[in-house]
Design an enzyme around this catalytic site. Sequence first.
Site, mmCIF file in Angstrom:
data_model
loop_
_atom_site.group_PDB
_atom_site.id
_atom_site.type_symbol
_atom_site.label_atom_id
_atom_site.label_comp_id
_atom_site.label_asym_id
_atom_site.label_seq_id
_atom_site.Cartn_x
_atom_site.Cartn_y
_atom_site.Cartn_z
ATOM 1 N N SER A 1 18.047 -33.478 11.842
ATOM 2 C CA SER A 1 17.448 -32.698 10.344
ATOM 3 C C SER A 1 16.994 -31.327 11.699
ATOM 4 O O SER A 1 16.780 -31.384 12.891
ATOM 5 C CB SER A 1 16.708 -32.884 9.370
ATOM 6 O OG SER A 1 15.681 -32.278 8.632
ATOM 7 N N ASN B 1 20.452 -31.297 0.717
ATOM 8 C CA ASN B 1 20.503 -31.286 2.399
ATOM 9 C C ASN B 1 21.029 -30.016 0.733
ATOM 10 O O ASN B 1 20.836 -28.887 0.696
ATOM 11 C CB ASN B 1 21.649 -32.050 2.506
ATOM 12 C CG ASN B 1 22.469 -31.132 3.657
ATOM 13 O OD1 ASN B 1 21.696 -30.778 3.973
ATOM 14 N ND2 ASN B 1 23.659 -31.514 3.352
ATOM 15 N N THR C 1 16.783 -26.757 0.764
ATOM 16 C CA THR C 1 15.740 -27.678 0.954
ATOM 17 C C THR C 1 14.427 -26.895 0.209
ATOM 18 O O THR C 1 14.530 -25.793 -0.224
ATOM 19 C CB THR C 1 15.215 -27.797 2.694
ATOM 20 O OG1 THR C 1 16.852 -27.757 3.150
ATOM 21 C CG2 THR C 1 14.369 -28.535 3.143
ATOM 22 N N ASP D 1 24.610 -33.937 7.392
ATOM 23 C CA ASP D 1 23.735 -33.303 8.579
ATOM 24 C C ASP D 1 24.293 -34.401 9.680
ATOM 25 O O ASP D 1 23.916 -34.126 11.323
ATOM 26 C CB ASP D 1 22.755 -33.259 8.422
ATOM 27 C CG ASP D 1 22.123 -32.580 7.836
ATOM 28 O OD1 ASP D 1 22.670 -31.136 7.455
ATOM 29 O OD2 ASP D 1 21.155 -32.233 7.512
ATOM 30 N N GLY E 1 17.886 -24.451 6.477
ATOM 31 C CA GLY E 1 18.986 -25.930 7.104
ATOM 32 C C GLY E 1 18.578 -25.010 8.837
ATOM 33 O O GLY E 1 17.322 -25.053 9.157
ATOM 34 N N GLN F 1 23.471 -35.310 2.472
ATOM 35 C CA GLN F 1 22.516 -35.777 3.800
ATOM 36 C C GLN F 1 23.698 -35.533 4.469
ATOM 37 O O GLN F 1 23.480 -35.757 6.201
ATOM 38 C CB GLN F 1 21.349 -36.455 3.720
ATOM 39 C CG GLN F 1 20.405 -35.672 4.634
ATOM 40 C CD GLN F 1 19.797 -34.394 4.304
ATOM 41 O OE1 GLN F 1 19.418 -33.329 4.814
ATOM 42 N NE2 GLN F 1 19.263 -34.600 2.623
HETATM 43 N N1 GLY Z 1 19.836 -30.780 5.582
HETATM 44 C C1 GLY Z 1 18.948 -29.415 6.323
HETATM 45 C C2 GLY Z 1 17.888 -30.229 7.300
HETATM 46 O O1 GLY Z 1 17.367 -31.590 7.394
HETATM 47 O O2 GLY Z 1 17.964 -29.735 8.342
#
Ligand code: GLY
Length: 569
Positions: free
Chosen positions: A451, A400, A380, A422, A473, A419
């Site tokens: 997220s 992601n 990210t 997630d 993450g 994404q």
């Molecule tokens: N894809 C990582 C987050 O949204 O935290």
Amino acid sequence: MSRYFILTVLLAAILTGCISKSFNPKSKFAEGRNIVADSGMVVSAHPESSKIGVTILLKGGNAVDAAVATEFALAVCYPVAGNIGGGGFMLIRLADGTTDMIDYREKAPLLASRDMYLDPSGNVAGGLSTDTHLASGVPGTVDGMVNVHSKYGVLPFREVIQPAIDLARKGFSVSAGQARDLNSNRENFIKRNASLPRFVKVEPWKAGDTLRQPELAMTLERIRDKGRDGFYSGLTARLIVKEMKRGNGIISEQDLAVYTAKFRDPLSRDYRGYKIISVSPPSGGGVILFQILGMVEPFNLGRMGFHTWQSVHLMTEAERRAFADRSQYLGDPDFIEVPVNEIIDRGYLNKRMSNYNNEAASPSELIKPGSLVDNMSEETTHYSVVDRMGNAVASTTTLNGGYGNSIVVDSAGFLMNNQMDDFSLKPGTPNMYGLTGGEANSIQPGKRMLSSMTPVIIEKDNRLFMVAGSPGGSTIPTSVFQVITNVIDFGMDIGQAVDTGRFHHQWQPDVINYETNSLDSATVSKLKSMGHRLVERSAIGRVNAILVLSDGRKKGGADRRGDNISCGY
Ligand code: GLY
């Protein structure tokens, strides 16, 4: 022509930013990881995006103009995470103290369903939610940028996006780290695309090679000329849907047409006399951060000392408890009731710590039954901006996984996110990692996946004090937490606060991850004797921060972990 006339014209030109076209921005700003600047600053993951952001400030743009320019530039020069095919969260604090946030997180397509990643035996089918067309949520970045710019920007949108277009067409020089990342993803780029994307070269990439992206430049031009319609309808939308059909993806023209980013109320809380502002769900980052801060606040962390067994133990126990709550309570507030106020309440947090033992680890199973889905990728990116008026932006954005699903929309030149991974792919039962996820984050059409992104803005005595955020993450909130305590509790300078080692605990797996060489061996042995399991690992987080010094100047904290850079003037 009178002198007054000439002066008036000059003044008008300065105010409207007209003369900006004739100056060479390179001579006007400083760059470096920890520079100090009088007026405005941008700190981001790549020198080109930081330069573009600060150039917009120099043209008379405000922090939001610079943020939007930086975001589009990252989509060009930092393809591993910068994007127009993904999403993110932007937090804003205006100079008058008003705060706002825009949630431009991706949404599940309308054809998505709760069990779409399960095989006929009901198990999560490996790779489907990460490596395929089906892994993509409906992208939010372009709608988010267009909307936030139209609410707050002062420069014309076309002027703000143009530098990214020029960069895509002209190309930029890849760094050694970027060359390594592109080379290691080469097979995925080749396997998953119909034609070879620009990210693949005959010879391996090496530092100094130029990456040009003419198809991306054309897509950005359509966005420049038509705003959100340049992406969510017309040619770009058709190209996205065609790409989806090629690989059994389900994003439709209708998904694109109905996608909207959303302004929401940010969260705020006090911590030792500082006001911490962060984002609300569907990012869990702000809630997790506030829970951890609330759990350590009754203790004198500063007296315990930086990276002593006492402070690492306390911070770990708070992190463990916050992450234990995450899977149970957090999800998209447009779909479920998220009890935000209850779980960041001081009384609740004191109760959460009532079984804290300062001599022994609390095994995670005893903290709360069940476990947490957290297979979030760490790729990210975060950028921080402050303008000369004191407006501030903290924005975290992502595809992601590194390069998302590695699928480039054919003829449109941009990468799609993965994404959907997630979401809790199989709520209530262990996933492929043996972890269990929450119903709150189950898949529903049009829902946003939970997220951990944690952009943060901090005030001291009603004045802007700090802007920060990180990729990583599940390690995002803990990285941001540790940078905050490094400054507030351990009295570090912003450069040191960002660069120093970090550790991370997320309840499940029940382990403290710590960066190589960040904890000394005596601390590690003591923590082990208390029942903690410790595992060394590579970098945790990549924080980009700005600290406002007491004289009003800004100091950059661009993380040593990567090519991050501060540009300021
Ligand atoms: N894809 C990582 C987050 O949204 O935290």
